[in-house]
Design an enzyme around this catalytic site. Structure first.
Site, PDB file in Angstrom:
ATOM      1  N   CYS A 288      16.577  -4.378   5.479  1.00 22.69           N
ATOM      2  CA  CYS A 288      18.069  -5.567   6.358  1.00 22.69           C
ATOM      3  C   CYS A 288      17.275  -5.557   7.738  1.00 22.69           C
ATOM      4  O   CYS A 288      18.052  -4.954   8.347  1.00 22.69           O
ATOM      5  CB  CYS A 288      19.472  -5.612   5.932  1.00 22.69           C
ATOM      6  N   ALA A 289      16.075  -5.963   8.339  1.00 24.59           N
ATOM      7  CA  ALA A 289      15.831  -6.007   9.532  1.00 24.59           C
ATOM      8  C   ALA A 289      15.744  -5.547  10.044  1.00 24.59           C
ATOM      9  O   ALA A 289      15.636  -5.676  11.406  1.00 24.59           O
ATOM     10  CB  ALA A 289      14.297  -5.295   9.010  1.00 24.59           C
ATOM     11  N   GLY A 290      16.631  -7.512  10.270  1.00 26.87           N
ATOM     12  CA  GLY A 290      17.096  -8.414  11.146  1.00 26.87           C
ATOM     13  C   GLY A 290      17.740  -8.119  12.212  1.00 26.87           C
ATOM     14  O   GLY A 290      19.018  -7.335  11.980  1.00 26.87           O
ATOM     15  N   LYS A 294      16.843  -1.051  14.979  1.00 32.35           N
ATOM     16  CA  LYS A 294      16.912  -0.257  13.804  1.00 32.35           C
ATOM     17  C   LYS A 294      14.568   0.673  13.525  1.00 32.35           C
ATOM     18  O   LYS A 294      14.730   1.402  13.513  1.00 32.35           O
ATOM     19  CB  LYS A 294      17.365   0.268  12.498  1.00 32.35           C
ATOM     20  N   GLU A 313      13.128  -8.889   5.920  1.00 32.70           N
ATOM     21  CA  GLU A 313      14.344  -9.401   6.499  1.00 32.70           C
ATOM     22  C   GLU A 313      14.292 -11.198   5.624  1.00 32.70           C
ATOM     23  O   GLU A 313      13.092 -11.920   5.900  1.00 32.70           O
ATOM     24  CB  GLU A 313      14.154 -10.105   7.953  1.00 32.70           C
ATOM     25  N   ASP A 339      13.734 -12.061   0.063  1.00 29.08           N
ATOM     26  CA  ASP A 339      15.612 -11.668  -0.174  1.00 29.08           C
ATOM     27  C   ASP A 339      15.744 -10.554  -0.959  1.00 29.08           C
ATOM     28  O   ASP A 339      14.314  -9.882  -1.883  1.00 29.08           O
ATOM     29  CB  ASP A 339      15.571 -12.490  -1.560  1.00 29.08           C
ATOM     30  N   ASP A 356      21.297  -1.647   5.836  1.00 31.26           N
ATOM     31  CA  ASP A 356      21.789  -1.425   6.780  1.00 31.26           C
ATOM     32  C   ASP A 356      22.546  -3.275   6.406  1.00 31.26           C
ATOM     33  O   ASP A 356      21.923  -4.159   7.035  1.00 31.26           O
ATOM     34  CB  ASP A 356      21.167  -1.664   8.606  1.00 31.26           C
ATOM     35  N   CYS A 409      27.868  -2.732  10.098  1.00 35.52           N
ATOM     36  CA  CYS A 409      28.420  -1.828  10.971  1.00 35.52           C
ATOM     37  C   CYS A 409      30.421  -2.812  10.949  1.00 35.52           C
ATOM     38  O   CYS A 409      30.915  -3.224  11.247  1.00 35.52           O
ATOM     39  CB  CYS A 409      27.831  -2.803  11.975  1.00 35.52           C
TER      40      CYS A 409
END
Length: 472
Positions: A288-290, A294, A313, A339, A356, A409
């Site tokens: 979930c890179a966007g 990170k 992403e 996805d 993440d 987060c």
């Protein structure tokens, strides 16, 4: 002829045009964008400030005041609403939102800054005349004069219920958080009154700007040459701008060799990179890179070891931000729009996986104060299935002996431990590792094996991390 008719009439005062104050008009425009478009202040404010500087309306002091007015008002919105409600003759929901924004800006100047009371009221009335008209400016004047009759402590004593009668509602009003958020944070934190008060107070403090020196591209020594730059607390790649500062003016940031990244976010990436793995260590995944913070740090760390990062992403526009963040990485990498719940890669492909996951963002309320008023408890029902699906994908994607980092987060237990426990119950081929040794030098990490960072303890966003090894 009557005595009254013989008396000469006083000449009418000439109409005085309202004085336009660029700082307060900009602050009002930012609040309207947050309210009307569900925009985030950290995305709306920078272009407004840039445009004002280009027009020559603003200097650095003006920009600092506008920033304080916007963020200070948003952080204290709940408290200010309670105070305004005491000073108006109708339910708050019946006050037009633009009027309420002007009132809130005025209350913040009266109760949350050192601006003298007469100046705060006068400036707010002038703003109201410009953006609302003379009629509603009179209403603003009347309300703010009532507010000016007491200081913040005096008002809190009037509008907040006593702590011993309703602790959560007391804390909600005093520290300007929705009651359900206070309850959720208190459950996650545990302990008594002191800890939760410190956490809520930390959410209302302006966070320092933290930079990351991306390995192989920049060094902390280079960044420490900037004005007011000091070393990070925990991450070896972190540098803090202790007196604010404009990161966009720093050469390494402009060139993408460094970036703005909270130290908690850096620690999550470093922890995943620090886990010992047996066998190959050549393929890493950020699932979930966007928007790419990170991923950029992981890609640089991977390059130092001869490994390759795949950054995935779902949203194409966010995948574009990831590509921008990784551009110039010293080693090979790949960015795709995919996805994570229906991955295009084969199972067991990767040696390390970071997931993440999307969440309520309750761990970043210092940076996005308006998020506390937008989120609802029912949002957890929407995020929960997605978070579990993404964690299952992460475990499927890693090889036997490889490791997964599950991060959010948010400190909400429904998004952290509950997700990990639910998924691992169904996965006997996994082992939950102790994540605490992976963050060397960071104190007060709890009883483990997972890790929860806190703004009031670590000076970071409230990042959560669980580390899982696939065993069979």
């Amino acid at each position: 002829m009557s005595e009254q008719s013989r008396r000469p009439r006083r000449p009418a005062k000439p109409y005085r045009r309202p004085q336009k104050d660029p700082v307060r008009i900009l602050a009002f425009e930012a609040l309207r964008a947050v309210d009307e478009r569900d925009a985030y202040a950290n995305l709306v404010l920078p272009p407004l400030l840039r445009k004002a500087r280009e027009k020559g309306d603003f200097d650095a002091r003006d920009a600092a005041l506008a920033t304080e007015l916007v963020y200070g008002t948003l952080r204290r919105q709940g408290t200010y609403d309670a105070i305004i409600a005491e000073c108006v003759d109708r339910p708050l929901r019946e006050v037009d939102p633009p009027v309420l924004d002007v009132l809130s800006l005025g209350v913040h100047q009266l109760l949350g800054t050192r601006i003298p009371s007469h100046a705060a009221v006068s400036a707010s009335v002038e703003l109201a005349r410009v953006v609302l008209g003379d009629g509603r400016a009179k209403f603003v004047n009347a309300v703010l004069r009532k507010v000016a009759q007491d200081d913040l402590d005096g008002w809190l004593a009037k509008v907040a219920p006593p702590y011993d009668q309703d602790p959560e509602d007391h804390l909600a009003v005093v520290h300007s958080h929705p009651r359900w958020v206070v309850s959720a944070l208190w459950d996650s934190l545990g302990g008594g009154r002191a800890g939760i008060e410190e956490l809520l107070a930390a959410d209302n403090e302006r966070p320092e700007v933290t930079l990351v020196a991306r390995p192989g591209r920049a060094t902390t020594e280079e960044l420490l040459g900037e004005e007011a730059a000091v070393p990070g607390r925990w991450s070896p790649y972190a540098v803090r701008l202790a007196e604010g500062g404009e990161p966009g003016a720093i050469t390494a940031v402009q060139e993408g060799r460094a970036g703005v990244q909270d130290e908690g976010s850096q620690l999550v990436a470093l922890a995943l990179a620090n886990v010992p793995v047996e066998g190959p260590d050549a393929r890493w995944l950020d699932g979930c890179a966007g928007p790419g913070g990170k991923a950029a740090l992981l890609a640089a760390l991977a390059a130092e070891r001869g490994a390759v990062l795949l950054a995935s992403e779902k949203q194409p526009h966010r995948a574009g931000l990831v590509e921008k963040a990784l551009r110039g990485n010293p080693g090979p990498y790949q960015v795709i729009a995919a996805d994570g719940t229906r991955p295009p890669w084969r199972a067991g492909t990767f040696d390390r996986v970071l997931m993440d996951v999307p969440c309520t963002g309750l761990g970043a309320l210092r940076r996005r104060p308006e998020a506390r008023w937008r989120r609802r408890p029912e949002d957890l029902d929407n995020f929960g299935p997605l978070q579990r699906a993404l964690l299952r994908t992460a475990i499927d994607s890693v090889r036997v002996g490889g490791v997964v980092g599950y991060a959010t987060c948010s400190p909400h237990l429904a998004e952290t431990r509950a997700v990990v426990q639910d998924v691992l119950k169904q996965r006997p081929d996994t082992e939950l590792l102790d994540a605490r040794p992976l963050l060397p030098g960071v104190p007060d990490l709890g009883e483990g094996p997972d890790v929860q960072l806190w703004p009031h303890v670590h000076g970071t966003d409230a990042m959560y991390l669980a580390v899982i090894r696939r065993t069979g």
